[in-house]
Write a protein that holds these residues in place. Structure first.
Motif, PDB file in Angstrom:
ATOM      1  N   TYR A 105      37.324  35.936  37.315  1.00 53.58           N
ATOM      2  CA  TYR A 105      36.770  37.248  36.947  1.00 53.58           C
ATOM      3  C   TYR A 105      36.588  38.165  38.155  1.00 53.58           C
ATOM      4  O   TYR A 105      36.799  39.376  38.065  1.00 53.58           O
ATOM      5  CB  TYR A 105      35.433  37.063  36.243  1.00 53.58           C
ATOM      6  CG  TYR A 105      34.875  38.356  35.690  1.00 53.58           C
ATOM      7  CD1 TYR A 105      35.224  38.804  34.415  1.00 53.58           C
ATOM      8  CD2 TYR A 105      34.016  39.147  36.446  1.00 53.58           C
ATOM      9  CE1 TYR A 105      34.740  40.002  33.921  1.00 53.58           C
ATOM     10  CE2 TYR A 105      33.522  40.343  35.962  1.00 53.58           C
ATOM     11  CZ  TYR A 105      33.881  40.767  34.692  1.00 53.58           C
ATOM     12  OH  TYR A 105      33.407  41.958  34.211  1.00 53.58           O
ATOM     13  N   PHE A 106      36.223  37.620  39.297  1.00 60.17           N
ATOM     14  CA  PHE A 106      35.923  38.443  40.465  1.00 60.17           C
ATOM     15  C   PHE A 106      37.091  38.571  41.441  1.00 60.17           C
ATOM     16  O   PHE A 106      36.935  39.101  42.534  1.00 60.17           O
ATOM     17  CB  PHE A 106      34.687  37.894  41.192  1.00 60.17           C
ATOM     18  CG  PHE A 106      33.437  37.953  40.346  1.00 60.17           C
ATOM     19  CD1 PHE A 106      32.786  39.155  40.126  1.00 60.17           C
ATOM     20  CD2 PHE A 106      32.942  36.797  39.744  1.00 60.17           C
ATOM     21  CE1 PHE A 106      31.645  39.220  39.326  1.00 60.17           C
ATOM     22  CE2 PHE A 106      31.801  36.848  38.950  1.00 60.17           C
ATOM     23  CZ  PHE A 106      31.153  38.062  38.741  1.00 60.17           C
ATOM     24  N   GLU A 107      38.254  38.092  41.026  1.00 63.51           N
ATOM     25  CA  GLU A 107      39.439  38.252  41.870  1.00 63.51           C
ATOM     26  C   GLU A 107      39.866  39.730  41.905  1.00 63.51           C
ATOM     27  O   GLU A 107      39.584  40.491  40.976  1.00 63.51           O
ATOM     28  CB  GLU A 107      40.595  37.414  41.325  1.00 63.51           C
ATOM     29  CG  GLU A 107      40.411  35.913  41.467  1.00 63.51           C
ATOM     30  CD  GLU A 107      40.724  35.418  42.871  1.00 63.51           C
ATOM     31  OE1 GLU A 107      41.184  36.229  43.701  1.00 63.51           O
ATOM     32  OE2 GLU A 107      40.493  34.220  43.123  1.00 63.51           O
ATOM     33  N   LYS A 108      40.561  40.107  42.942  1.00 65.01           N
ATOM     34  CA  LYS A 108      41.026  41.483  43.075  1.00 65.01           C
ATOM     35  C   LYS A 108      42.088  41.805  42.037  1.00 65.01           C
ATOM     36  O   LYS A 108      42.903  40.959  41.690  1.00 65.01           O
ATOM     37  CB  LYS A 108      41.597  41.709  44.476  1.00 65.01           C
ATOM     38  CG  LYS A 108      40.568  41.615  45.591  1.00 65.01           C
ATOM     39  CD  LYS A 108      41.213  41.863  46.952  1.00 65.01           C
ATOM     40  CE  LYS A 108      40.177  41.790  48.063  1.00 65.01           C
ATOM     41  NZ  LYS A 108      40.799  42.007  49.402  1.00 65.01           N
ATOM     42  N   ARG A 109      42.086  43.057  41.553  1.00 65.39           N
ATOM     43  CA  ARG A 109      43.072  43.503  40.572  1.00 65.39           C
ATOM     44  C   ARG A 109      44.287  44.120  41.248  1.00 65.39           C
ATOM     45  O   ARG A 109      45.332  44.277  40.637  1.00 65.39           O
ATOM     46  CB  ARG A 109      42.443  44.517  39.607  1.00 65.39           C
ATOM     47  CG  ARG A 109      41.339  43.930  38.742  1.00 65.39           C
ATOM     48  CD  ARG A 109      40.598  44.983  37.930  1.00 65.39           C
ATOM     49  NE  ARG A 109      41.510  45.695  37.054  1.00 65.39           N
ATOM     50  CZ  ARG A 109      41.769  47.000  37.153  1.00 65.39           C
ATOM     51  NH1 ARG A 109      41.224  47.737  38.110  1.00 65.39           N
ATOM     52  NH2 ARG A 109      42.594  47.575  36.302  1.00 65.39           N
ATOM     53  N   GLU A 110      44.138  44.506  42.516  1.00 70.24           N
ATOM     54  CA  GLU A 110      45.244  45.108  43.245  1.00 70.24           C
ATOM     55  C   GLU A 110      46.029  44.042  44.011  1.00 70.24           C
ATOM     56  O   GLU A 110      45.583  42.896  44.125  1.00 70.24           O
ATOM     57  CB  GLU A 110      44.736  46.176  44.229  1.00 70.24           C
ATOM     58  CG  GLU A 110      43.859  45.633  45.348  1.00 70.24           C
ATOM     59  CD  GLU A 110      42.378  45.592  44.991  1.00 70.24           C
ATOM     60  OE1 GLU A 110      41.551  45.443  45.915  1.00 70.24           O
ATOM     61  OE2 GLU A 110      42.064  45.687  43.786  1.00 70.24           O
ATOM     62  N   VAL A 111      47.196  44.417  44.516  1.00 71.82           N
ATOM     63  CA  VAL A 111      47.995  43.499  45.325  1.00 71.82           C
ATOM     64  C   VAL A 111      47.203  43.127  46.571  1.00 71.82           C
ATOM     65  O   VAL A 111      46.615  43.994  47.228  1.00 71.82           O
ATOM     66  CB  VAL A 111      49.333  44.142  45.733  1.00 71.82           C
ATOM     67  CG1 VAL A 111      50.131  43.188  46.626  1.00 71.82           C
ATOM     68  CG2 VAL A 111      50.149  44.518  44.501  1.00 71.82           C
ATOM     69  N   ASN A 112      47.155  41.844  46.889  1.00 70.41           N
ATOM     70  CA  ASN A 112      46.409  41.394  48.062  1.00 70.41           C
ATOM     71  C   ASN A 112      47.119  40.225  48.720  1.00 70.41           C
ATOM     72  O   ASN A 112      48.055  39.644  48.152  1.00 70.41           O
ATOM     73  CB  ASN A 112      44.976  41.019  47.680  1.00 70.41           C
ATOM     74  CG  ASN A 112      44.913  39.936  46.619  1.00 70.41           C
ATOM     75  OD1 ASN A 112      44.932  38.745  46.932  1.00 70.41           O
ATOM     76  ND2 ASN A 112      44.873  40.339  45.332  1.00 70.41           N
TER      77      ASN A 112
END
Length: 220
Positions: A105-112
């Motif tokens: 749930y708390f992972e980034k939604r953008e490319v990382n």
């Protein structure tokens, strides 16, 4: 359908399927990107040696570099193993919480960047993190998909949606599958996808491969 709308895509395939249907994989690679999905879609595919072997087998068939990986059932991969195997990106993380499936749930939604590997997450709603992929596309339909796509394109610059090839087969109803798969499969899901692709293109959104997206964004 992709050819009709001149839409390009990335096909994540297993090495076992590639060995069984090499002509199909080579044909797909002429217009689309081929990426790895493990040796045979099993839990053993998280072994670094198996991941590296799947890449090598597929590259031998298509005579092109395989840059991307997606784990079976979107389980978190070993990013270190992917890096050592020569992959550039991964698309296995779905930044949402789904009991028994994902706890991201708390992972980034953008490319990382994860241990030298570019992580391209599956698209989700901001805040509530409802995902956009095959199952939710079926459950909530076109309007839901349009809303998530519009928000992702506006705030992230990309939308990552995926399907399975068997979803477009009329033979799915012959197998022991849940009602929500039988009721929206074959021509019906194909019709919904066509409406979605048509709408995206009218909005000015372009369908492309993972590698092209990352290269044009000067990420790789």
């Amino acid at each position: 359908l992709l050819k009709k709308y001149e839409a390009r895509a990335t096909f994540f395939v297993t090495a076992s399927f590639s060995l069984r249907y090499p002509k199909v994989i080579r044909e797909l690679s002429r217009s689309h990107e081929i990426a790895a999905h493990g040796l045979d879609h099993s839990d053993k595919d998280f072994n670094g040696a198996r991941v590296a072997k799947s890449k090598k087998i597929i590259e031998g068939i298509i005579k092109k570099e395989v840059k991307g990986f997606r784990s079976q059932r979107l389980k978190e991969p070993n990013f270190g193993s992917l890096k050592r195997s020569g992959f550039l990106y991964d698309s296995s993380i779905c930044p949402t919480y789904l009991p028994g499936r994902y706890q991201h749930y708390f992972e980034k939604r953008e490319v990382n960047l994860r241990k030298g590997i570019l992580n391209v997450p599956i698209s989700t709603f901001p805040i509530i993190r409802m995902p956009l992929y095959w199952l939710f596309f079926r459950f909530f339909g076109i309007i839901y998909s349009k809303i998530i796509t519009s928000l992702c394109m506006r705030y992230l610059g990309f939308t990552n949606i995926f399907f399975h090839p068997w979803e477009f087969s009329e033979e799915v109803s012959e197998y022991k599958t849940p009602f929500y798969i039988k009721n929206v499969s074959g021509k019906e899901i194909l019709r919904k996808l066509e409406k979605y692709i048509s709408w995206c293109q009218k909005e000015g959104f372009k369908f492309t491969t993972f590698s092209e997206f990352l290269e044009k964004g000067k990420v790789i």
